[in-house]
Design an enzyme around this catalytic site. Structure first.
Site, PDB file in Angstrom:
ATOM      1  N   SER A 138       0.856  -1.191   0.000  1.00  0.00           N
ATOM      2  CA  SER A 138       0.000   0.000   0.000  1.00  0.00           C
ATOM      3  C   SER A 138       0.887   1.234   0.000  1.00  0.00           C
ATOM      4  O   SER A 138       2.029   1.200   0.468  1.00  0.00           O
ATOM      5  CB  SER A 138      -0.882   0.008   1.253  1.00  0.00           C
ATOM      6  OG  SER A 138      -1.578   1.237   1.387  1.00  0.00           O
ATOM      7  N   TYR A 151      -2.291  -0.138  10.621  1.00  0.00           N
ATOM      8  CA  TYR A 151      -2.353  -0.592   9.233  1.00  0.00           C
ATOM      9  C   TYR A 151      -1.073  -0.238   8.485  1.00  0.00           C
ATOM     10  O   TYR A 151      -0.495  -1.077   7.783  1.00  0.00           O
ATOM     11  CB  TYR A 151      -3.565   0.032   8.546  1.00  0.00           C
ATOM     12  CG  TYR A 151      -3.702  -0.332   7.092  1.00  0.00           C
ATOM     13  CD1 TYR A 151      -4.053  -1.621   6.714  1.00  0.00           C
ATOM     14  CD2 TYR A 151      -3.469   0.608   6.091  1.00  0.00           C
ATOM     15  CE1 TYR A 151      -4.172  -1.965   5.372  1.00  0.00           C
ATOM     16  CE2 TYR A 151      -3.593   0.281   4.750  1.00  0.00           C
ATOM     17  CZ  TYR A 151      -3.950  -1.015   4.399  1.00  0.00           C
ATOM     18  OH  TYR A 151      -4.057  -1.350   3.069  1.00  0.00           O
TER      19      TYR A 151
END
Length: 258
Positions: A138, A151
């Site tokens: 990501s 995250y």
């Protein structure tokens, strides 16, 4: 790599970019092998795709199950040509408010899930002198933002693993790629952002699953070490790595929309 006829395992394939990647792979003549915790959703997707499409229930947190399922796939198809490590989730919450168990679960799924699945396929790939592993990381793994400490940390770990393992595998014939998308219009945000505020604030910036699926397949076909999406965000991460303090304030205004 010519993807046609290749056996491609996709974790987290029941929805979002995993499901879209499976559709795109089938259209190119590959054999998608779908894995996720929801067998019902996988069977619906397989029925939609048709043709040769494997379905296996898999919880990437269960080491014994990972080893058993991957052994079953290898026994059935004879090999695994490509592994797309896509299973993962996020929860956007302030660090001081997030329970420790939340950090542990995200790391267990997003990072250790990749470790388990990669260990399950890598010895055979090395022995055959071929194979490709794609880790879905990501942009959050390159630039952190408020309410995404847990995250972002998992995706930093994924990138560290990917870059280190790529060096270890040099000369073996096994290739490794990282795909780093920004926010994507998928069910990911049903858990990450139940209020819908973040999605509302960044809706203009969100990627379509089809675009990310195309990038994943391109990483395999073109042997790309890393792909950042969207392109402008990739430029931003490079500038941020060079001038972190200078760009902190502007980055905060852009990223802190949760």
């Amino acid at each position: 790599m010519n993807i046609e006829g290749k056996i491609v395992v996709i974790t987290g394939a029941s929805s979002g970019i995993g499901a879209q990647t499976a559709r795109a792979l089938a259209q190119r003549g590959a054999v998608p092998v779908l894995m996720a915790r929801s067998r019902d959703k996988l069977e619906e997707l397989a029925a939609e795709i048709g043709g040769q499409c494997g379905v296996y229930r898999l919880d990437v947190q269960d080491t014994a199950e990972v080893n058993r399922v991957f052994a079953e796939v290898t026994a059935k198809y004879g090999r695994i040509d490509v592994l797309i490590n896509n299973a993962g989730f996020g929860v956007f919450e302030r660090f001081v408010d997030a329970p420790l168990e939340q950090f542990e679960e995200m790391m267990d799924v997003n990072y250790l899930g990749i470790v388990r699945c990669t260990k399950a396929v890598l010895p055979a790939m090395i022995a055959s002198g071929s194979g490709h592993i794609v880790n879905i990381a990501s942009m959050a793994g390159k630039i952190g933002s408020a309410k995404s400490s847990g995250y972002s940390a998992t995706k930093h770990a994924v990138l560290g693993l990917t870059n280190s393992l790529r060096q270890e595998l040099a000369g073996t014939g096994v290739r490794l790629s990282a795909v780093n998308p920004g926010p994507i219009d998928t069910p990911f945000f049903e858990r990450a952002d139940p209020t819908g505020n973040y999605v509302k604030n960044i809706s203009w910036f969100m990627l379509k699953p089809e675009r990310v699926a195309g990038a994943i397949i391109r990483a395999v076909e073109k042997d790309k070490a890393e792909i950042d999406l969207p392109f402008i965000a990739g430029i931003g991460t490079k500038l941020y790595s060079l001038f972190p303090r200078l760009l902190d304030k502007s980055a905060q205004r852009m990223l802190n929309k949760k």
